[in-house]
Design a protein around this motif. Sequence first.
Motif, PDB file in Angstrom:
ATOM      1  N   LEU A 118       0.830  -1.199   0.000  1.00 56.38           N
ATOM      2  CA  LEU A 118       0.000   0.000   0.000  1.00 56.38           C
ATOM      3  C   LEU A 118       0.866   1.251   0.000  1.00 56.38           C
ATOM      4  O   LEU A 118       1.957   1.258   0.575  1.00 56.38           O
ATOM      5  CB  LEU A 118      -0.909   0.007   1.226  1.00 56.38           C
ATOM      6  CG  LEU A 118      -1.833  -1.199   1.390  1.00 56.38           C
ATOM      7  CD1 LEU A 118      -2.591  -1.111   2.704  1.00 56.38           C
ATOM      8  CD2 LEU A 118      -2.794  -1.319   0.215  1.00 56.38           C
ATOM      9  N   ASP A 119       0.363   2.323  -0.629  1.00 54.36           N
ATOM     10  CA  ASP A 119       1.088   3.596  -0.603  1.00 54.36           C
ATOM     11  C   ASP A 119       0.806   4.322   0.711  1.00 54.36           C
ATOM     12  O   ASP A 119       0.086   3.821   1.575  1.00 54.36           O
ATOM     13  CB  ASP A 119       0.759   4.448  -1.837  1.00 54.36           C
ATOM     14  CG  ASP A 119      -0.697   4.906  -1.896  1.00 54.36           C
ATOM     15  OD1 ASP A 119      -1.386   4.913  -0.855  1.00 54.36           O
ATOM     16  OD2 ASP A 119      -1.136   5.281  -3.004  1.00 54.36           O
ATOM     17  N   SER A 120       1.351   5.533   0.859  1.00 54.70           N
ATOM     18  CA  SER A 120       1.219   6.279   2.107  1.00 54.70           C
ATOM     19  C   SER A 120      -0.221   6.669   2.426  1.00 54.70           C
ATOM     20  O   SER A 120      -0.561   6.948   3.570  1.00 54.70           O
ATOM     21  CB  SER A 120       2.098   7.526   2.069  1.00 54.70           C
ATOM     22  OG  SER A 120       1.704   8.366   1.001  1.00 54.70           O
ATOM     23  N   LYS A 121      -1.103   6.659   1.416  1.00 55.65           N
ATOM     24  CA  LYS A 121      -2.513   6.982   1.622  1.00 55.65           C
ATOM     25  C   LYS A 121      -3.375   5.744   1.853  1.00 55.65           C
ATOM     26  O   LYS A 121      -4.592   5.834   1.976  1.00 55.65           O
ATOM     27  CB  LYS A 121      -3.048   7.771   0.430  1.00 55.65           C
ATOM     28  CG  LYS A 121      -2.399   9.119   0.268  1.00 55.65           C
ATOM     29  CD  LYS A 121      -2.929   9.840  -0.945  1.00 55.65           C
ATOM     30  CE  LYS A 121      -2.199  11.168  -1.106  1.00 55.65           C
ATOM     31  NZ  LYS A 121      -2.602  11.862  -2.322  1.00 55.65           N
TER      32      LYS A 121
END
Length: 177
Positions: free
Chosen positions: A54-57
């Motif tokens: 997953l990305d930072s969001k």
Amino acid sequence: MAVWLATGQQRVLAQATTKTNTQQELPVPKGIPNLLFYVQRDPNTNTIVYELNLDSKGNLNQEEPIRIYWMRYADGGHRQDLNFIQRKFAYGLHVKKITPEKYELKFVCYDKRTLYLMKGADGRFHVYTAIGKKQSILSRVFVRIEGGTFWVPNVVYAEFTGQEAATRKEIIERFKP
């Protein structure tokens, strides 16, 4: 399964163990929030982890939806990235995007079993495959090796463990790759 190698930087504790048919205790990865499944093989305890990327969001990384790395339990439990040979010939995955929420996955060393990364009824991503001819959520792969060579180990059997998607009952299938 052509190549199942050994190699694994961050400390994560294994709080439980699972036994192989030879009664060797293997650690169960714990404390990995986005764990999809893991691969173990004897004769050692190091474990390959397949984690949702997953990305930072909190959104799925569309280019690389799964992060793969070692948990080096035999070396104190640290995390280690796979090296080039391990990614390309052993534990890596061929990933084909079908939709933004569905991916076809195949092990680079064994393409006869298709896996799918997709959202389940609970709204979370899981890896699905047929286990015992039933649609299942994969949780563990175990590979029994007896001899062979670095590039061509003698794989006695592989074992897929998971939960039937419909009933959530544990299901296990052992097969000769």
